[in-house]
Scaffold this active site. Structure first.
Site: not given
Length: 470
Positions: A270, A299, A301, A304
């Site tokens: 992350h 990761d 995610k 948009d």
């Protein structure tokens, strides 16, 4: 020779038109069974001579001849007789007694083995044979076959350094059937188009036959660059473990990456929680990934609009596409948000190979449990197979082996962290819930001896994968 051979095969009714289901589960408008040749030594010799002509015409070098078991063995035997060449026999399964060999016959490592096949569809059986021979130290670069069904086998084998040459092709057969007024030119076009169409295997519960879930088979046939890379790593390193390195400092990440490198197929980060991100860190991490053969997985995610996602993945301090080979994406914005990612796959300066869609999460009360959400996510993936490699999920969400199924929420010693995170065993995640890759974090990173845990989860993951596909 090929026209005469086709005519002989046609007279023997080896070609059958209709609706058939092949071993792979794919429906086919034509079925060709060359095993009937064993009852006609004349045609078998003709086919074998045609193969020998190809071998001589192309100056193919060989020291041994190997027939793909078991249908190609009779014709391979005749080829050996005509060429006066030694033959090796590949077993489908090792003997349970004696030497337990997979290859019968005397041979020397470093010498060349020429493969003989009767019918080529996906090239799976050929590649399995080549892999076994290569592991024994033999050189395998060439295959000759009686028939190429023209369903991608040539290209799949080429990716593995294998050159396929055939006596006849499906087009040759259909042209002959036109010449004898069995089909029309229009029907030929329809058959070729149907055979060339993408194939999504279905399970027996959907009216077909069980799909082949073995990673070796899936690796051979995948057209997705990310999945091919991941499956090659899993098969080579014998690990389906993805380590979640949820650290906030680059020093911690690099330390665990160095320890984990030999034991993982992917390292999940992350990046937005890392306090001291830098270009020097990126350079060191990517070098570790290359030397230890694992994929870097961000990761993020993404969720948009397409243009915003394009900027998020390529710009800013993180410049994710310059170092991450895979990312995660929520399906809620729809397919339009995924399409911009395609431009980064194979682009200069980008390491991105593809993405995973979030189909399910492991947190308590997650809204991803809604079946319509999952169905929509699967449809979105199927519409974008060139960039979507698979899913983050708890259970396999689609009966489609062309995807990979990555699952978090795995722990061998606990069932929850008390903060909403739910865990289950490796066996449950792989064998019962049919996933492919396990994502493990704190059970390893917070352990006093992370290396022992890495080995433990690596072994448990591969054992479960073998049990699932047995």
């Amino acid at each position: 020779m090929s026209v005469e051979l086709i005519a002989q095969l046609y007279d023997r009714e080896v070609f059958k038109l209709g609706e058939f289901v092949l071993k792979s589960g794919q429906k086919s408008p034509i079925y060709i069974d060359l095993r009937e040749l064993i009852t006609s030594i004349k045609i078998l010799r003709m086919a074998a001579q045609s193969l020998c002509d190809i071998i001589k015409k192309n100056n193919i070098e060989y020291d041994y001849i190997v027939g793909v078991p078991y249908a190609a063995l009779p014709i391979a035997t005749l080829v050996c007789d005509i060429l006066d060449a030694p033959m090796l026999l590949r077993r489908k399964e090792a003997k349970s007694y004696g030497t337990k060999k997979l290859i019968e016959g005397k041979f020397e490592a470093g010498k060349r083995a020429l493969i003989v096949e009767d019918v080529v569809t996906s090239g799976q059986s050929i590649y399995e044979t080549v892999e076994i021979l290569r592991k024994e130290g033999l050189v395998c670069t060439d295959v000759v076959s009686v028939l190429d069904r023209q369903q991608g086998g040539v290209n799949v084998l080429k990716k593995h350094g294998i050159n396929l040459m055939s006596v006849i092709t499906m087009s040759d057969i259909l042209d002959y059937m036109i010449s004898v007024d069995k089909i029309t030119a229009q029907r030929k076009t329809e058959i070729i188009d149907q055979l060339a169409a993408p194939f999504i295997p279905v399970g027996a519960e959907n009216g077909g036959v069980p799909a082949d879930w073995k990673l070796q088979s899936r690796c051979e046939t995948t057209e997705n660059a990310l999945n091919r890379r991941i499956m090659e790593i899993i098969l080579k390193k014998e690990t389906n473990l993805c380590l979640a390195a949820d650290y906030t400092s680059t020093e911690q990440i690099l330390k665990i990456a160095e320890l984990a490198g030999p034991h993982i197929c992917a390292l999940k980060l992350h990046a937005d929680i890392v306090k001291d991100w830098s270009s020097g860190f990126v350079k060191t991490l990517t070098a570790l990934a290359e030397s230890n053969d694992f994929v870097i997985f961000e990761d993020r995610k993404f969720a948009d609009t397409g243009k915003t996602m394009e900027l998020q993945i390529s710009q800013g301090t993180l410049a994710i596409s310059s170092w991450a080979q895979m990312v995660t994406v929520h399906s809620t914005p729809g397919s339009a948000s995924i399409k911009p990612l395609k431009q980064f796959v194979g682009k200069d300066g980008s390491r991105l190979l593809g993405c995973l869609l979030i189909a399910e999460l492991s947190t308590e009360g997650t809204l991803t449990k809604d079946e319509n959400y999952k169905k929509g996510t699967v449809k979105m993936a199927q519409d974008n197979k060139d960039v979507v490699g698979g899913f983050i999920c708890q259970k396999r969400v689609a009966n489609d082996p062309s995807f990979l199924y990555w699952t978090p929420g795995v722990n061998l010693d606990a069932s929850t962290d008390g903060s909403g995170q739910q865990w289950r065993s490796v066996h449950q995640a792989i064998v019962e819930e049919k996933n492919d890759v396990i994502i493990v974090g704190r059970a390893i990173t917070e352990h006093a001896d992370p290396v022992s845990q890495l080995k433990r989860y690596k072994e448990a993951g591969m054992e479960a994968l073998a049990a699932r596909d047995h």
